[in-house]
Design a protein around this motif. Sequence first.
Motif, PDB file in Angstrom:
ATOM      1  N   MET A 131       0.842  -1.194   0.000  1.00 29.92           N
ATOM      2  CA  MET A 131       0.000   0.000   0.000  1.00 29.92           C
ATOM      3  C   MET A 131       0.882   1.251   0.000  1.00 29.92           C
ATOM      4  O   MET A 131       1.948   1.263   0.591  1.00 29.92           O
ATOM      5  CB  MET A 131      -0.890   0.025   1.246  1.00 29.92           C
ATOM      6  N   THR A 132       0.424   2.289  -0.652  1.00 28.45           N
ATOM      7  CA  THR A 132       1.143   3.550  -0.659  1.00 28.45           C
ATOM      8  C   THR A 132       0.463   4.510   0.296  1.00 28.45           C
ATOM      9  O   THR A 132      -0.723   4.412   0.576  1.00 28.45           O
ATOM     10  CB  THR A 132       1.150   4.154  -2.066  1.00 28.45           C
ATOM     11  N   ALA A 133       1.235   5.491   0.757  1.00 28.98           N
ATOM     12  CA  ALA A 133       0.711   6.397   1.758  1.00 28.98           C
ATOM     13  C   ALA A 133      -0.472   7.207   1.243  1.00 28.98           C
ATOM     14  O   ALA A 133      -1.353   7.602   2.003  1.00 28.98           O
ATOM     15  CB  ALA A 133       1.827   7.329   2.235  1.00 28.98           C
ATOM     16  N   THR A 134      -0.518   7.458  -0.052  1.00 29.16           N
ATOM     17  CA  THR A 134      -1.575   8.303  -0.601  1.00 29.16           C
ATOM     18  C   THR A 134      -2.913   7.580  -0.705  1.00 29.16           C
ATOM     19  O   THR A 134      -3.925   8.209  -0.971  1.00 29.16           O
ATOM     20  CB  THR A 134      -1.180   8.805  -1.999  1.00 29.16           C
ATOM     21  N   THR A 172     -16.310  -1.000   2.234  1.00 31.91           N
ATOM     22  CA  THR A 172     -17.035  -2.179   2.702  1.00 31.91           C
ATOM     23  C   THR A 172     -16.088  -3.358   2.812  1.00 31.91           C
ATOM     24  O   THR A 172     -15.392  -3.690   1.852  1.00 31.91           O
ATOM     25  CB  THR A 172     -18.185  -2.540   1.746  1.00 31.91           C
ATOM     26  N   PHE A 173     -16.039  -3.990   3.975  1.00 31.77           N
ATOM     27  CA  PHE A 173     -15.316  -5.252   4.161  1.00 31.77           C
ATOM     28  C   PHE A 173     -15.808  -5.889   5.450  1.00 31.77           C
ATOM     29  O   PHE A 173     -16.403  -5.231   6.311  1.00 31.77           O
ATOM     30  CB  PHE A 173     -13.791  -5.048   4.182  1.00 31.77           C
ATOM     31  N   ASP A 174     -15.594  -7.182   5.571  1.00 36.91           N
ATOM     32  CA  ASP A 174     -16.062  -7.970   6.722  1.00 36.91           C
ATOM     33  C   ASP A 174     -17.563  -7.817   6.955  1.00 36.91           C
ATOM     34  O   ASP A 174     -18.048  -7.917   8.090  1.00 36.91           O
ATOM     35  CB  ASP A 174     -15.305  -7.583   7.993  1.00 36.91           C
ATOM     36  N   GLU A 205      -6.111   0.316   9.309  1.00 38.37           N
ATOM     37  CA  GLU A 205      -5.566   1.131   8.224  1.00 38.37           C
ATOM     38  C   GLU A 205      -5.842   0.374   6.935  1.00 38.37           C
ATOM     39  O   GLU A 205      -5.480  -0.805   6.809  1.00 38.37           O
ATOM     40  CB  GLU A 205      -4.070   1.365   8.416  1.00 38.37           C
ATOM     41  N   VAL A 206      -6.510   1.028   5.988  1.00 42.91           N
ATOM     42  CA  VAL A 206      -7.038   0.355   4.805  1.00 42.91           C
ATOM     43  C   VAL A 206      -6.546   1.061   3.539  1.00 42.91           C
ATOM     44  O   VAL A 206      -6.524   2.300   3.480  1.00 42.91           O
ATOM     45  CB  VAL A 206      -8.588   0.358   4.817  1.00 42.91           C
ATOM     46  N   ASP A 207      -6.190   0.281   2.538  1.00 35.35           N
ATOM     47  CA  ASP A 207      -5.943   0.821   1.201  1.00 35.35           C
ATOM     48  C   ASP A 207      -7.305   0.968   0.529  1.00 35.35           C
ATOM     49  O   ASP A 207      -7.939  -0.017   0.186  1.00 35.35           O
ATOM     50  CB  ASP A 207      -5.054  -0.137   0.405  1.00 35.35           C
ATOM     51  N   TRP A 208      -7.763   2.204   0.368  1.00 37.08           N
ATOM     52  CA  TRP A 208      -9.115   2.389  -0.138  1.00 37.08           C
ATOM     53  C   TRP A 208      -9.275   1.945  -1.588  1.00 37.08           C
ATOM     54  O   TRP A 208     -10.397   1.752  -2.070  1.00 37.08           O
ATOM     55  CB  TRP A 208      -9.588   3.828   0.039  1.00 37.08           C
ATOM     56  N   THR A 209      -8.174   1.737  -2.292  1.00 37.06           N
ATOM     57  CA  THR A 209      -8.293   1.195  -3.653  1.00 37.06           C
ATOM     58  C   THR A 209      -8.468  -0.316  -3.636  1.00 37.06           C
ATOM     59  O   THR A 209      -8.911  -0.903  -4.613  1.00 37.06           O
ATOM     60  CB  THR A 209      -7.041   1.544  -4.479  1.00 37.06           C
ATOM     61  N   PRO A 231      -9.694  -2.673  -0.394  1.00 37.12           N
ATOM     62  CA  PRO A 231      -9.954  -2.861   1.033  1.00 37.12           C
ATOM     63  C   PRO A 231      -9.444  -4.177   1.602  1.00 37.12           C
ATOM     64  O   PRO A 231      -9.305  -4.299   2.822  1.00 37.12           O
ATOM     65  CB  PRO A 231     -11.488  -2.784   1.119  1.00 37.12           C
ATOM     66  N   SER A 232      -9.154  -5.176   0.753  1.00 38.04           N
ATOM     67  CA  SER A 232      -8.595  -6.419   1.270  1.00 38.04           C
ATOM     68  C   SER A 232      -7.179  -6.222   1.793  1.00 38.04           C
ATOM     69  O   SER A 232      -6.681  -7.026   2.577  1.00 38.04           O
ATOM     70  CB  SER A 232      -8.621  -7.505   0.191  1.00 38.04           C
TER      71      SER A 232
END
Length: 277
Positions: A1-4, A30-32, A88-92, A94-95
């Motif tokens: 994951m990237t910080a952006t 959305t996850f879990d 902390e999630v990568d919004w691009t 979510p997994s």
Amino acid sequence: MTATTIARAWMVRRADGMVLGFTDHDAVLTFDGIRFRPDHGMSARALVQATGLSVDNSEAEGALSDDAITERDVLAGRWDGAAVKMWEVDWTDPSARRLVFAGSLGEIARSQGAFRAELRGLSEPLNAARGRVFHPRCSARLGDGRCKLSLSGETFTAEAAIAEVEDGRILRFSGFPAYEAGWFERGRLLVLGGGAEGLGATVKNDTALPGGGREIELWQALGIAPVAGDRVRLVAGCDKRAVTCREKFDNFLNFRGFPHLPSEDWIMAPQAGGNRG
């Protein structure tokens, strides 16, 4: 994951099973099986997590809104002890996420339409004392599995409709069942209906009034004040003394204290008043 592409997401689950999800991203995640909404119903300060057993130094804060965490629910204590998780999630994608906190909500304060709640880590319960305490007074709670006293029936439990409320903590009743004065002191009051349904408090004073009336004073006002006409249930109070267990509840066989322990004065100076030799 990237910080952006990093966002934070919070899940809060109440004891009654209600689940809310929030994120500081500008779109829904959305996850879990949880929908994390970007409505800023909740945010959190940077975590300062301890390696020992101290409380993690963090707080959650947010707005009291009708579709998220309402002021009424906070006052009613429905969010006390709610489970909390933060990722902390990568919004691009979510997994691709990392769980950074798991624990519960601690003390909740409210001010000017907002709330602030302490976050407590999973190690917090380990700070609680364990083991049995040797004390002259009973260590059981009235009616629990160690006390074994049945609180069903009219001897130790009464239900009545409130006739008058004063300052949110003094409740008056008319036509109250006949109990001796002080019977419910140190006992519990539970609201059975109305806006305060499900809320409970400890009884400070129990006064019998002329004409079959009753005045119950609580130690602290309920978060949502009951009103005249609401029904409540009162449970007899116990001061944990052996004589009360024997004479009021006829339950001395299950007394969980040590009434014959010597006093602290005797422990500090065992020779006082005794034979010296």
